[in-house]
Scaffold this motif. Structure first.
Motif, PDB file in Angstrom:
ATOM      1  N   GLU A 458      19.643 -31.280 -19.307  1.00  0.00           N
ATOM      2  CA  GLU A 458      19.390 -32.718 -19.391  1.00  0.00           C
ATOM      3  C   GLU A 458      20.630 -33.507 -18.963  1.00  0.00           C
ATOM      4  O   GLU A 458      21.756 -33.040 -19.083  1.00  0.00           O
ATOM      5  CB  GLU A 458      19.024 -33.128 -20.825  1.00  0.00           C
ATOM      6  N   VAL A 459      20.340 -34.730 -18.521  1.00  0.00           N
ATOM      7  CA  VAL A 459      21.377 -35.720 -18.223  1.00  0.00           C
ATOM      8  C   VAL A 459      20.915 -37.026 -18.837  1.00  0.00           C
ATOM      9  O   VAL A 459      19.758 -37.444 -18.630  1.00  0.00           O
ATOM     10  CB  VAL A 459      21.613 -35.884 -16.714  1.00  0.00           C
ATOM     11  N   GLU A 460      21.786 -37.664 -19.582  1.00  0.00           N
ATOM     12  CA  GLU A 460      21.472 -38.935 -20.235  1.00  0.00           C
ATOM     13  C   GLU A 460      22.325 -40.033 -19.625  1.00  0.00           C
ATOM     14  O   GLU A 460      23.551 -39.875 -19.479  1.00  0.00           O
ATOM     15  CB  GLU A 460      21.736 -38.826 -21.739  1.00  0.00           C
ATOM     16  N   VAL A 461      21.662 -41.144 -19.286  1.00  0.00           N
ATOM     17  CA  VAL A 461      22.348 -42.243 -18.591  1.00  0.00           C
ATOM     18  C   VAL A 461      22.135 -43.530 -19.363  1.00  0.00           C
ATOM     19  O   VAL A 461      21.003 -43.855 -19.765  1.00  0.00           O
ATOM     20  CB  VAL A 461      21.817 -42.412 -17.152  1.00  0.00           C
ATOM     21  N   LEU A 462      23.215 -44.270 -19.571  1.00  0.00           N
ATOM     22  CA  LEU A 462      23.169 -45.609 -20.151  1.00  0.00           C
ATOM     23  C   LEU A 462      23.907 -46.551 -19.216  1.00  0.00           C
ATOM     24  O   LEU A 462      25.046 -46.279 -18.819  1.00  0.00           O
ATOM     25  CB  LEU A 462      23.832 -45.629 -21.536  1.00  0.00           C
ATOM     26  N   VAL A 463      23.242 -47.651 -18.853  1.00  0.00           N
ATOM     27  CA  VAL A 463      23.881 -48.662 -18.000  1.00  0.00           C
ATOM     28  C   VAL A 463      23.673 -50.015 -18.648  1.00  0.00           C
ATOM     29  O   VAL A 463      22.531 -50.411 -18.925  1.00  0.00           O
ATOM     30  CB  VAL A 463      23.292 -48.657 -16.574  1.00  0.00           C
ATOM     31  N   GLU A 464      24.755 -50.745 -18.892  1.00  0.00           N
ATOM     32  CA  GLU A 464      24.700 -52.105 -19.401  1.00  0.00           C
ATOM     33  C   GLU A 464      25.613 -52.968 -18.525  1.00  0.00           C
ATOM     34  O   GLU A 464      26.796 -52.682 -18.389  1.00  0.00           O
ATOM     35  CB  GLU A 464      25.167 -52.159 -20.849  1.00  0.00           C
ATOM     36  N   ALA A 465      25.022 -53.996 -17.936  1.00  0.00           N
ATOM     37  CA  ALA A 465      25.783 -54.903 -17.085  1.00  0.00           C
ATOM     38  C   ALA A 465      25.300 -56.314 -17.326  1.00  0.00           C
ATOM     39  O   ALA A 465      24.088 -56.587 -17.268  1.00  0.00           O
ATOM     40  CB  ALA A 465      25.622 -54.537 -15.616  1.00  0.00           C
ATOM     41  N   ASP A 466      26.232 -57.204 -17.605  1.00  0.00           N
ATOM     42  CA  ASP A 466      25.893 -58.593 -17.868  1.00  0.00           C
ATOM     43  C   ASP A 466      27.122 -59.449 -17.561  1.00  0.00           C
ATOM     44  O   ASP A 466      28.161 -59.310 -18.216  1.00  0.00           O
ATOM     45  CB  ASP A 466      25.458 -58.768 -19.317  1.00  0.00           C
ATOM     46  N   GLY A 467      27.011 -60.319 -16.584  1.00  0.00           N
ATOM     47  CA  GLY A 467      28.149 -61.149 -16.204  1.00  0.00           C
ATOM     48  C   GLY A 467      29.294 -60.290 -15.673  1.00  0.00           C
ATOM     49  O   GLY A 467      29.121 -59.532 -14.713  1.00  0.00           O
ATOM     50  N   ASP A 468      30.449 -60.421 -16.314  1.00  0.00           N
ATOM     51  CA  ASP A 468      31.605 -59.632 -15.870  1.00  0.00           C
ATOM     52  C   ASP A 468      31.830 -58.422 -16.753  1.00  0.00           C
ATOM     53  O   ASP A 468      32.910 -57.842 -16.756  1.00  0.00           O
ATOM     54  CB  ASP A 468      32.867 -60.507 -15.856  1.00  0.00           C
ATOM     55  N   ARG A 469      30.805 -58.028 -17.506  1.00  0.00           N
ATOM     56  CA  ARG A 469      30.913 -56.869 -18.384  1.00  0.00           C
ATOM     57  C   ARG A 469      30.089 -55.718 -17.829  1.00  0.00           C
ATOM     58  O   ARG A 469      28.986 -55.924 -17.311  1.00  0.00           O
ATOM     59  CB  ARG A 469      30.450 -57.204 -19.794  1.00  0.00           C
ATOM     60  N   LEU A 470      30.637 -54.527 -17.938  1.00  0.00           N
ATOM     61  CA  LEU A 470      29.949 -53.336 -17.450  1.00  0.00           C
ATOM     62  C   LEU A 470      30.247 -52.176 -18.379  1.00  0.00           C
ATOM     63  O   LEU A 470      31.397 -51.946 -18.771  1.00  0.00           O
ATOM     64  CB  LEU A 470      30.415 -52.982 -16.027  1.00  0.00           C
ATOM     65  N   HIS A 471      29.176 -51.457 -18.744  1.00  0.00           N
ATOM     66  CA  HIS A 471      29.329 -50.270 -19.575  1.00  0.00           C
ATOM     67  C   HIS A 471      28.394 -49.199 -19.028  1.00  0.00           C
ATOM     68  O   HIS A 471      27.180 -49.411 -18.936  1.00  0.00           O
ATOM     69  CB  HIS A 471      28.980 -50.580 -21.028  1.00  0.00           C
ATOM     70  N   ILE A 472      28.956 -48.078 -18.633  1.00  0.00           N
ATOM     71  CA  ILE A 472      28.188 -46.952 -18.104  1.00  0.00           C
ATOM     72  C   ILE A 472      28.589 -45.719 -18.888  1.00  0.00           C
ATOM     73  O   ILE A 472      29.794 -45.434 -19.040  1.00  0.00           O
ATOM     74  CB  ILE A 472      28.438 -46.746 -16.603  1.00  0.00           C
TER      75      ILE A 472
END
Length: 554
Positions: A458-472
């Motif tokens: 398995e591979v688990e992916v989380l992507v959060e991007a909003d404005g100038d914020r990024l979380h991967i």
């Protein structure tokens, strides 16, 4: 413009080799110096002879003034009878031109020309009449002469005067014996200077390869123009790996300081692995061919070859090509290719499912055909809807769909966490593709190569991007990393896979370079799935959210 002898001579000099021109100029310079030195030597010899003449006439005049014969002659009625032969004897013995004894008022008692006896002395006698001796140059009856006038003192009273002189012609003639030695010394200096100029000219001739001045100037002009206009970076290192030449493109690509020339290549702040490769001697003839390095935010293709001249090793030449744009284009192409692969797979599966539906209809089982078709449409639509709803970015959505097809072909279950949310953001699409695409590729390779059949891949992916914020956050179920590999994983060339070319191990290095350029940070830890987990954060920290047990597989 008409040709004159002078312009023709200058043109002839310019067409000669630089060494020949230097030889001629040095010969002219040495000749001028020698001529000047000879002139100074001759003038110095003249001064010495004059100084010697002054000392001679003063010494003779003082001796004559102290002679008792002067008193005896002055006591007689005719002083000339005694003084004339005495003065002539002294003149002959002292090699002077005249010895004149006179009264205090200047009346001559003796003279080389007897017709001048009884006449008035020509010259200054005032100081001598006051009891002082002095020297002067004066033109008398024998012509210009260097003379002294000395008082004859008896009992503190001046009773007569004595003048002794040497003509300036005689002084000049006395210099002539010194001329041959002066000339010989000058010729010796000229010969030494000419020999030195010739040796220097020969060495310069070898160094400049007998090129004329115009040819050297033209070569330098072309060399400078090519060096600064070429689109490849160029760095020349000597045998001690000291930078001897660097062009503008190399300064831009490597971020070199202005004073890079003359400094060791290891002191310029370049990546350690790049420095190690361009200074290594293990490759044949020190060559380095098309190796890829990450320098800052750039991907550079580096070549190194030995610099030789007539069989003599001078150092090495390092050339640099910027592959950053190509790497970005390759990443975007990989997205398109992945999407195409996904569409190809879906088309293939759709054809199989369509055949199944048709077969069920032909068998008279229409209800089952409708149920089967409806279920397959729901699965396909759920895949697209899940990505589109969570990822409001067409490039990232296409990337994830492509990676889904790639994961399915590799037998890996790709999970997009339900808290994934990509909304309006300020990040460039190619930066996101570089970061997420390389992390997912790296994660897919780990479980795909894990041969434990009981271990879920398995591979688990989380992507959060909003404005100038990024979380991967990307985690996998692979074998993970050894404790000592956490510090090496972002180094260019590091890879857990078998060697497969110069580009192996560049993906994570690109991720790190891109994240640092965006002002963020990337870390690696152990994933809950058992393998490695990479965490990227840019901008203000994105609040951590609890993991969900209902993650939807893509």
């Amino acid at each position: 413009m008409p040709t004159t002898p002078v312009t023709g001579l200058l043109r002839g000099v310019r067409t000669r080799s630089l060494a020949t021109q230097m030889l001629l100029l040095q010969l002219v310079l040495v000749g001028a110096i020698v001529a000047g030195v000879l002139g100074l030597a001759f003038a110095d010899a003249q001064r010495d002879q004059r100084r010697q003449a002054e000392q001679t006439v003063l010494a003779v005049a003082t001796t004559v003034a102290d002679a008792p014969v002067i008193d005896e002659a002055l006591a007689t009625a005719r002083p000339t009878t005694t003084l004339q032969p005495y003065a002539e004897q002294v003149r002959t013995d002292s090699h002077t031109d005249f010895v004149v004894v006179m009264s205090v008022t200047g009346t001559r008692y003796s003279h080389p020309d007897v017709t001048q006896i009884g006449g008035q002395f020509r010259g200054s006698i005032e100081q001598a009449a006051r009891g002082q001796q002095y020297l002067e140059e004066y033109t008398g009856t024998l012509g210009p002469s260097v003379r002294s006038v000395v008082p004859v003192l008896r009992g503190g009273r001046v009773v007569a005067l004595v003048s002794v002189g040497i003509t300036t012609d005689a002084v000049q003639r006395s210099v002539l014996p010194n001329v041959p030695s002066i000339v010989l010394a000058g010729l010796g200096v000229l010969a030494l200077g000419a020999a030195g100029a010739w040796l220097i000219g020969r060495r310069l001739d070898r160094q400049a390869e007998r090129l004329a001045e115009d040819e050297l100037r033209q070569m330098a002009d072309y060399y400078d123009a090519v060096l600064h206009s070429v689109r490849e970076g160029l760095v020349l290192l000597d045998r001690q790996d000291v930078v001897r030449l660097v062009n503008d493109e190399a300064v831009r690509l490597l971020g070199l300081p202005e004073d890079a020339v003359g400094r060791p290549v290891g002191d310029l702040g370049m990546p350690v692995e790049l420095v190690a490769r361009v200074t290594a001697d293990d490759a044949p003839a020190g060559e380095l061919r098309d190796e890829t390095f990450v320098v800052g935010e750039r991907v550079l293709v580096v070549n190194r070859t030995a610099a030789q001249r007539q069989g003599r090793l001078l150092g090495s030449v390092v050339t640099l090509r910027d592959r950053t744009d190509l790497q970005r284009a390759t990443g975007e192409l990989a997205v398109v290719r992945g999407l195409a692969e996904s569409l190809r797979s879906q088309t293939h599966e759709a054809a199989n499912r369509l055949h199944t539906v048709v077969s069920l209809v032909e068998l008279g089982r229409a209800d089952e055909a409708v149920d089967f078709a409806t279920h397959e449409l729901e699965l396909a639509q759920r895949l697209t809807d899940r990505v589109v709803v969570a990822v409001d970015d067409p490039v990232l959505a296409a990337l994830m769909l492509g990676k889904t097809a790639q994961a399915a072909e590799q037998g890996v279950r790709l999970v997009l966490r339900p808290d994934t949310s990509v909304r309006a953001h300020t990040f460039e699409a190619h930066d996101l593709v570089t970061i997420l695409g390389n992390l997912v590729d790296n994660a897919l390779d780990a479980p795909a190569g894990h041969l434990d059949g009981d271990h879920p891949r398995e591979v688990e992916v989380l992507v959060e991007a909003d404005g100038d914020r990024l979380h991967i956050r990307v985690g996998d179920s692979g074998p993970g990393l050894a404790p000592g590999e956490h510090d090496q994983v972002f180094r260019r060339g590091w890879s857990t896979k078998a060697a497969g070319g110069h580009d192996r191990g560049i993906g994570l290095a690109l991720v790190r370079a891109t994240v640092l350029r965006l002002g963020g940070q990337v870390s690696v830890d152990v994933s809950p799935l058992g393998g490695a987990e990479f965490d990227v954060r840019v901008g203000a920290p994105v609040p951590a959210r609890p993991r969900s047990a209902v993650d939807v597989p893509l």
